[in-house]
Motif scaffolding. Structure first.
Motif, PDB file in Angstrom:
ATOM      1  N   GLY A  16       0.813  -1.214   0.000  1.00  0.00           N
ATOM      2  CA  GLY A  16       0.000   0.000   0.000  1.00  0.00           C
ATOM      3  C   GLY A  16       0.845   1.261   0.000  1.00  0.00           C
ATOM      4  O   GLY A  16       0.535   2.237  -0.685  1.00  0.00           O
ATOM      5  N   MET A  17       1.943   1.241   0.762  1.00  0.00           N
ATOM      6  CA  MET A  17       2.837   2.408   0.765  1.00  0.00           C
ATOM      7  C   MET A  17       3.553   2.563  -0.581  1.00  0.00           C
ATOM      8  O   MET A  17       3.739   3.685  -1.061  1.00  0.00           O
ATOM      9  N   LEU A  18       3.924   1.433  -1.196  1.00  0.00           N
ATOM     10  CA  LEU A  18       4.565   1.493  -2.514  1.00  0.00           C
ATOM     11  C   LEU A  18       3.600   2.033  -3.567  1.00  0.00           C
ATOM     12  O   LEU A  18       3.975   2.889  -4.383  1.00  0.00           O
ATOM     13  N   LEU A  19       2.362   1.565  -3.542  1.00  0.00           N
ATOM     14  CA  LEU A  19       1.366   2.065  -4.492  1.00  0.00           C
ATOM     15  C   LEU A  19       1.097   3.552  -4.277  1.00  0.00           C
ATOM     16  O   LEU A  19       0.935   4.304  -5.246  1.00  0.00           O
ATOM     17  N   SER A  20       1.054   3.978  -3.034  1.00  0.00           N
ATOM     18  CA  SER A  20       0.843   5.397  -2.748  1.00  0.00           C
ATOM     19  C   SER A  20       2.017   6.229  -3.232  1.00  0.00           C
ATOM     20  O   SER A  20       1.834   7.324  -3.769  1.00  0.00           O
ATOM     21  N   TRP A  21       3.217   5.720  -3.045  1.00  0.00           N
ATOM     22  CA  TRP A  21       4.402   6.426  -3.542  1.00  0.00           C
ATOM     23  C   TRP A  21       4.354   6.523  -5.074  1.00  0.00           C
ATOM     24  O   TRP A  21       4.664   7.576  -5.636  1.00  0.00           O
ATOM     25  N   MET A  22       3.934   5.434  -5.731  1.00  0.00           N
ATOM     26  CA  MET A  22       3.815   5.470  -7.191  1.00  0.00           C
ATOM     27  C   MET A  22       2.772   6.495  -7.620  1.00  0.00           C
ATOM     28  O   MET A  22       2.974   7.227  -8.593  1.00  0.00           O
ATOM     29  N   ASN A  23       1.656   6.552  -6.907  1.00  0.00           N
ATOM     30  CA  ASN A  23       0.618   7.535  -7.234  1.00  0.00           C
ATOM     31  C   ASN A  23       1.105   8.966  -7.029  1.00  0.00           C
ATOM     32  O   ASN A  23       0.815   9.848  -7.833  1.00  0.00           O
ATOM     33  N   ALA A  24       1.823   9.189  -5.942  1.00  0.00           N
ATOM     34  CA  ALA A  24       2.249  10.549  -5.614  1.00  0.00           C
ATOM     35  C   ALA A  24       3.333  11.050  -6.554  1.00  0.00           C
ATOM     36  O   ALA A  24       3.381  12.236  -6.870  1.00  0.00           O
ATOM     37  N   THR A  25       4.192  10.182  -7.014  1.00  0.00           N
ATOM     38  CA  THR A  25       5.318  10.627  -7.837  1.00  0.00           C
ATOM     39  C   THR A  25       5.073  10.487  -9.330  1.00  0.00           C
ATOM     40  O   THR A  25       5.890  10.965 -10.117  1.00  0.00           O
ATOM     41  N   LEU A  36      -3.408  13.539  -1.586  1.00  0.00           N
ATOM     42  CA  LEU A  36      -4.349  12.428  -1.473  1.00  0.00           C
ATOM     43  C   LEU A  36      -3.606  11.099  -1.485  1.00  0.00           C
ATOM     44  O   LEU A  36      -3.890  10.205  -0.675  1.00  0.00           O
ATOM     45  N   ALA A  37      -2.641  10.954  -2.365  1.00  0.00           N
ATOM     46  CA  ALA A  37      -1.870   9.709  -2.444  1.00  0.00           C
ATOM     47  C   ALA A  37      -1.072   9.478  -1.162  1.00  0.00           C
ATOM     48  O   ALA A  37      -1.038   8.358  -0.639  1.00  0.00           O
ATOM     49  N   TRP A  38      -0.444  10.526  -0.642  1.00  0.00           N
ATOM     50  CA  TRP A  38       0.319  10.367   0.602  1.00  0.00           C
ATOM     51  C   TRP A  38      -0.604  10.060   1.770  1.00  0.00           C
ATOM     52  O   TRP A  38      -0.241   9.288   2.665  1.00  0.00           O
ATOM     53  N   ALA A  39      -1.794  10.652   1.793  1.00  0.00           N
ATOM     54  CA  ALA A  39      -2.750  10.378   2.877  1.00  0.00           C
ATOM     55  C   ALA A  39      -3.207   8.917   2.841  1.00  0.00           C
ATOM     56  O   ALA A  39      -3.346   8.280   3.890  1.00  0.00           O
ATOM     57  N   ILE A  40      -3.411   8.386   1.654  1.00  0.00           N
ATOM     58  CA  ILE A  40      -3.804   6.980   1.534  1.00  0.00           C
ATOM     59  C   ILE A  40      -2.654   6.077   1.985  1.00  0.00           C
ATOM     60  O   ILE A  40      -2.867   5.051   2.631  1.00  0.00           O
ATOM     61  N   GLY A  41      -1.432   6.447   1.675  1.00  0.00           N
ATOM     62  CA  GLY A  41      -0.286   5.683   2.154  1.00  0.00           C
ATOM     63  C   GLY A  41      -0.146   5.753   3.661  1.00  0.00           C
ATOM     64  O   GLY A  41       0.304   4.797   4.306  1.00  0.00           O
ATOM     65  N   PHE A  42      -0.537   6.879   4.232  1.00  0.00           N
ATOM     66  CA  PHE A  42      -0.472   7.036   5.682  1.00  0.00           C
ATOM     67  C   PHE A  42      -1.465   6.115   6.390  1.00  0.00           C
ATOM     68  O   PHE A  42      -1.245   5.732   7.544  1.00  0.00           O
ATOM     69  N   ILE A  43      -2.532   5.727   5.700  1.00  0.00           N
ATOM     70  CA  ILE A  43      -3.482   4.757   6.266  1.00  0.00           C
ATOM     71  C   ILE A  43      -2.776   3.431   6.523  1.00  0.00           C
ATOM     72  O   ILE A  43      -3.018   2.775   7.538  1.00  0.00           O
ATOM     73  N   ALA A  44      -1.868   3.039   5.637  1.00  0.00           N
ATOM     74  CA  ALA A  44      -1.105   1.799   5.846  1.00  0.00           C
ATOM     75  C   ALA A  44      -0.179   1.922   7.049  1.00  0.00           C
ATOM     76  O   ALA A  44       0.008   0.959   7.799  1.00  0.00           O
ATOM     77  N   VAL A  45       0.386   3.109   7.249  1.00  0.00           N
ATOM     78  CA  VAL A  45       1.238   3.334   8.424  1.00  0.00           C
ATOM     79  C   VAL A  45       0.400   3.242   9.692  1.00  0.00           C
ATOM     80  O   VAL A  45       0.825   2.632  10.692  1.00  0.00           O
ATOM     81  N   ILE A  46      -0.790   3.828   9.682  1.00  0.00           N
ATOM     82  CA  ILE A  46      -1.688   3.746  10.834  1.00  0.00           C
ATOM     83  C   ILE A  46      -2.078   2.289  11.106  1.00  0.00           C
ATOM     84  O   ILE A  46      -2.157   1.869  12.259  1.00  0.00           O
ATOM     85  N   ALA A  47      -2.294   1.520  10.044  1.00  0.00           N
ATOM     86  CA  ALA A  47      -2.625   0.101  10.217  1.00  0.00           C
ATOM     87  C   ALA A  47      -1.484  -0.652  10.886  1.00  0.00           C
ATOM     88  O   ALA A  47      -1.712  -1.480  11.776  1.00  0.00           O
ATOM     89  N   MET A  48      -0.247  -0.357  10.487  1.00  0.00           N
ATOM     90  CA  MET A  48       0.896  -1.032  11.111  1.00  0.00           C
ATOM     91  C   MET A  48       1.028  -0.627  12.579  1.00  0.00           C
ATOM     92  O   MET A  48       1.298  -1.470  13.439  1.00  0.00           O
TER      93      MET A  48
END
Length: 111
Positions: free
Chosen positions: A45-54, A66-78
């Motif tokens: 999820g973090m890799l996909l968010s990084w791909m979306n953001a860049t 928006l892409a970084w916020a979605i990646g942050f959801i994976a960090v919150i899950a961890m």
């Protein structure tokens, strides 16, 4: 093979890996396998968010946020899974990491 064919193959692989990962996460009864799949999906999820953001233009700041916020959801899950103390942390973290992966794939296709 032209560039659009390669991009189609890449998108299909991303969707299939995401779908299989989420399926293994919820359908597996083995806790060790669930933990491994969870960690993989969080990184995915973090890799996909990084791909979306860049992948977009640099002046599309809203899309990047928006892409970084979605990646942050994976960090919150961890954090929920590994730092939490309640018994409800496992289903909650599974749902959060699945949400992160699904939203990352959807923003990759539609935003």
């Amino acid at each position: 093979m032209n560039a659009l064919g390669a991009l189609l193959i890449l998108f299909v692989v991303l969707v299939v890996v995401s779908f299989l990962g989420i399926s293994f996460l919820f359908l597996s009864k083995n806790k060790k396998l669930q933990n491994g799949v969870f960690f993989f999906l969080a990184c995915w999820g973090m890799l996909l968010s990084w791909m979306n953001a860049t992948s977009g233009p640099s002046n599309y700041v809203g899309r990047q946020l928006l892409a970084w916020a979605i990646g942050f959801i994976a960090v919150i899950a961890m954090l929920t899974r590994y730092a939490g103390h309640s018994e409800n942390r496992f289903p909650c973290s599974n749902i959060l990491v699945s949400l992160s992966v699904v939203l990352s794939v959807l923003t990759m296709f539609f935003v």
